[in-house]
Design a protein around this motif. Structure first.
Motif, PDB file in Angstrom:
ATOM      1  N   SER A   1       0.851  -1.239   0.072  1.00  0.00           N
ATOM      2  CA  SER A   1       0.009   0.024  -0.033  1.00  0.00           C
ATOM      3  C   SER A   1       0.855   1.148  -0.025  1.00  0.00           C
ATOM      4  CB  SER A   1      -0.982  -0.034   1.319  1.00  0.00           C
ATOM      5  OG  SER A   1      -1.738   1.194   1.435  1.00  0.00           O
ATOM      6  N   HIS A   2       0.483   2.026  -0.484  1.00  0.00           N
ATOM      7  CA  HIS A   2       1.042   3.451  -0.628  1.00  0.00           C
ATOM      8  C   HIS A   2       0.765   4.270   0.763  1.00  0.00           C
ATOM      9  CE1 HIS A   2      -2.914   4.613  -1.899  1.00  0.00           C
ATOM     10  NE2 HIS A   2      -2.838   5.880  -1.568  1.00  0.00           N
ATOM     11  N   LYS A   3      -0.010   3.740   1.653  1.00  0.00           N
ATOM     12  CA  LYS A   3      -0.290   4.244   2.983  1.00  0.00           C
ATOM     13  C   LYS A   3       0.260   3.293   4.041  1.00  0.00           C
ATOM     14  CE  LYS A   3      -4.004   6.771   1.574  1.00  0.00           C
ATOM     15  NZ  LYS A   3      -3.924   8.326   1.929  1.00  0.00           N
ATOM     16  N   ASN A   4       0.669   4.060   5.112  1.00  0.00           N
ATOM     17  CA  ASN A   4       1.343   3.341   6.288  1.00  0.00           C
ATOM     18  C   ASN A   4       0.295   2.606   7.178  1.00  0.00           C
ATOM     19  OD1 ASN A   4       3.852   4.235   5.721  1.00  0.00           O
ATOM     20  ND2 ASN A   4       3.640   6.048   7.179  1.00  0.00           N
TER      21      ASN A   4
ATOM     22  N   GLY B   1      -2.187   1.863  10.019  1.00  0.00           N
ATOM     23  CA  GLY B   1      -2.897   2.605  11.015  1.00  0.00           C
ATOM     24  C   GLY B   1      -3.401   4.026  10.432  1.00  0.00           C
ATOM     25  N   LYS B   2      -2.929   4.374   9.013  1.00  0.00           N
ATOM     26  CA  LYS B   2      -3.242   5.607   8.460  1.00  0.00           C
ATOM     27  C   LYS B   2      -3.737   5.275   7.104  1.00  0.00           C
ATOM     28  CE  LYS B   2      -0.839   7.738  11.470  1.00  0.00           C
ATOM     29  NZ  LYS B   2      -1.484   8.379  12.520  1.00  0.00           N
ATOM     30  N   GLY B   3      -4.495   4.113   6.886  1.00  0.00           N
ATOM     31  CA  GLY B   3      -5.484   3.919   5.749  1.00  0.00           C
ATOM     32  C   GLY B   3      -4.948   2.740   4.884  1.00  0.00           C
ATOM     33  N   ALA B   4      -4.012   2.220   5.337  1.00  0.00           N
ATOM     34  CA  ALA B   4      -3.587   1.051   4.490  1.00  0.00           C
ATOM     35  C   ALA B   4      -4.510  -0.023   4.085  1.00  0.00           C
ATOM     36  CB  ALA B   4      -2.304   0.430   5.099  1.00  0.00           C
ATOM     37  N   VAL B   5      -5.288  -0.433   5.397  1.00  0.00           N
ATOM     38  CA  VAL B   5      -6.506  -1.404   5.191  1.00  0.00           C
ATOM     39  C   VAL B   5      -7.500  -0.800   4.486  1.00  0.00           C
ATOM     40  CG1 VAL B   5      -8.119  -2.280   6.575  1.00  0.00           C
ATOM     41  CG2 VAL B   5      -6.027  -2.336   7.496  1.00  0.00           C
ATOM     42  N   ARG B   6      -7.910   0.277   4.517  1.00  0.00           N
ATOM     43  CA  ARG B   6      -8.877   0.950   3.508  1.00  0.00           C
ATOM     44  C   ARG B   6      -8.386   0.843   1.962  1.00  0.00           C
ATOM     45  NH1 ARG B   6     -12.990   4.923   3.303  1.00  0.00           N
ATOM     46  NH2 ARG B   6     -13.297   5.794   1.192  1.00  0.00           N
ATOM     47  N   ASP B   7      -7.263   1.199   2.001  1.00  0.00           N
ATOM     48  CA  ASP B   7      -6.713   1.027   0.420  1.00  0.00           C
ATOM     49  C   ASP B   7      -6.921  -0.088  -0.127  1.00  0.00           C
ATOM     50  OD1 ASP B   7      -4.938   1.633  -1.748  1.00  0.00           O
ATOM     51  OD2 ASP B   7      -3.320   0.789  -0.774  1.00  0.00           O
ATOM     52  N   VAL B   8      -6.479  -1.379   0.538  1.00  0.00           N
ATOM     53  CA  VAL B   8      -6.556  -2.524  -0.074  1.00  0.00           C
ATOM     54  C   VAL B   8      -7.802  -3.150  -0.159  1.00  0.00           C
ATOM     55  CG1 VAL B   8      -6.083  -4.152   2.011  1.00  0.00           C
ATOM     56  CG2 VAL B   8      -5.106  -4.738  -0.017  1.00  0.00           C
ATOM     57  N   ILE B   9      -8.938  -2.931   0.770  1.00  0.00           N
ATOM     58  CA  ILE B   9     -10.137  -3.123   0.656  1.00  0.00           C
ATOM     59  C   ILE B   9     -10.760  -2.514  -0.437  1.00  0.00           C
ATOM     60  CG2 ILE B   9     -12.464  -3.436   1.875  1.00  0.00           C
ATOM     61  CD1 ILE B   9     -11.045  -3.894   4.738  1.00  0.00           C
ATOM     62  N   GLU B  10     -10.733  -1.391  -0.558  1.00  0.00           N
ATOM     63  CA  GLU B  10     -11.303  -0.363  -1.634  1.00  0.00           C
ATOM     64  C   GLU B  10     -10.626  -0.979  -2.869  1.00  0.00           C
ATOM     65  OE1 GLU B  10     -11.474   3.993  -2.932  1.00  0.00           O
ATOM     66  OE2 GLU B  10     -11.043   3.724  -1.017  1.00  0.00           O
ATOM     67  N   GLN B  11      -9.416  -1.409  -3.196  1.00  0.00           N
ATOM     68  CA  GLN B  11      -9.094  -1.740  -4.271  1.00  0.00           C
ATOM     69  C   GLN B  11      -9.486  -3.011  -4.684  1.00  0.00           C
ATOM     70  OE1 GLN B  11      -5.039  -1.222  -6.029  1.00  0.00           O
ATOM     71  NE2 GLN B  11      -4.506  -0.166  -4.322  1.00  0.00           N
ATOM     72  N   VAL B  12      -9.717  -4.129  -3.886  1.00  0.00           N
ATOM     73  CA  VAL B  12     -10.277  -5.164  -4.162  1.00  0.00           C
ATOM     74  C   VAL B  12     -11.587  -5.241  -4.407  1.00  0.00           C
ATOM     75  CG1 VAL B  12     -11.077  -7.813  -3.230  1.00  0.00           C
ATOM     76  CG2 VAL B  12      -8.526  -6.536  -2.718  1.00  0.00           C
ATOM     77  N   MET B  13     -12.344  -4.415  -3.759  1.00  0.00           N
ATOM     78  CA  MET B  13     -13.895  -4.140  -4.144  1.00  0.00           C
ATOM     79  C   MET B  13     -13.983  -3.390  -5.394  1.00  0.00           C
ATOM     80  SD  MET B  13     -15.447  -3.727  -0.220  1.00  0.00           S
ATOM     81  CE  MET B  13     -17.263  -3.772  -0.771  1.00  0.00           C
ATOM     82  N   LYS B  14     -13.244  -2.516  -5.628  1.00  0.00           N
ATOM     83  CA  LYS B  14     -13.446  -1.924  -6.897  1.00  0.00           C
ATOM     84  C   LYS B  14     -12.921  -2.769  -7.901  1.00  0.00           C
ATOM     85  CE  LYS B  14     -12.599   3.247  -5.763  1.00  0.00           C
ATOM     86  NZ  LYS B  14     -11.784   4.177  -5.634  1.00  0.00           N
ATOM     87  N   VAL B  15     -12.271  -3.581  -8.077  1.00  0.00           N
ATOM     88  CA  VAL B  15     -11.796  -4.897  -9.120  1.00  0.00           C
ATOM     89  C   VAL B  15     -12.917  -5.558  -9.246  1.00  0.00           C
ATOM     90  CG1 VAL B  15     -10.482  -6.734  -9.555  1.00  0.00           C
ATOM     91  CG2 VAL B  15      -9.451  -4.500  -8.814  1.00  0.00           C
TER      92      VAL B  15
END
Length: 175
Positions: free
Chosen positions: A143-146, A148-162
């Motif tokens: 992730s481009h996020k650290n 506790g700073k949005g890394a979990v949101r980043d990866v979930i959002e990407q999977v769900m968008k795909v």
């Protein structure tokens, strides 16, 4: 030829996350009673809840055992929470066996050495930007996020968008 991380995201039905360094920034605040307090990102929480509501399996496997963490995650709808886990591979094997999940259907996000062995056996190993070098070395997505700073949101959002599931079933509420 190896699949790209975006191609691997098509097969994901299950998200598994570590806590410290992934759902938190790895910092621990210790109060006068010796209680260790952590902070979690509200946007990560929204994405976790969205994943649960969209039918994904969401599981937490952590070596830490803070009950406040359990309460927070339960409030987001996560039922499979394994805290104080000494052997993450053993817990992972039991979880996928009980739930009849194939390892290639799992995205695991970890950040440090205790996550290393389980990350080697999942379909999509991922980590926050600030993960340990050894973890970055085996991650198919960083992730481009650290943590506790949005890394979990980043990866979930990407999977769900795909998979065409982002912004489709949400109630708009986040905790």
């Amino acid at each position: 030829m190896a699949k790209s991380y975006k191609e691997l995201m098509n097969d994901i039905t299950t998200f598994i996350f570590d806590v410290d360094g992934v759902l938190t920034d790895g910092s621990v605040f210790v109060n006068n009673d010796g209680e260790m307090l952590r902070t979690m990102n509200i946007r990560d929480g929204y994405a976790l809840k969205a994943a649960v509501e969209s039918g994904y399996n969401v599981c937490i496997i952590s070596g830490g055992s803070n009950e406040g963490v359990r309460v927070r995650l339960r409030n987001l709808g996560i039922k499979d929470i394994y805290l104080g886990t000494p052997d993450k591979v053993e817990t992972f094997d039991q979880y996928i066996d009980i739930n009849q999940i194939q390892p290639e259907q799992v995205l695991y996000m970890g950040d440090d050495i205790p996550d290393y062995h389980v990350m080697q056996i999942v379909g999509l190993a991922s980590c926050p930007q600030d993960a340990a070098p050894e973890i970055k070395g085996i991650s198919k997505y960083i992730s481009h996020k650290n943590g506790g700073k949005g890394a979990v949101r980043d990866v979930i959002e990407q999977v769900m968008k795909v998979q065409g599931k982002w912004m489709t079933n949400f109630n708009g509420k986040h905790d």
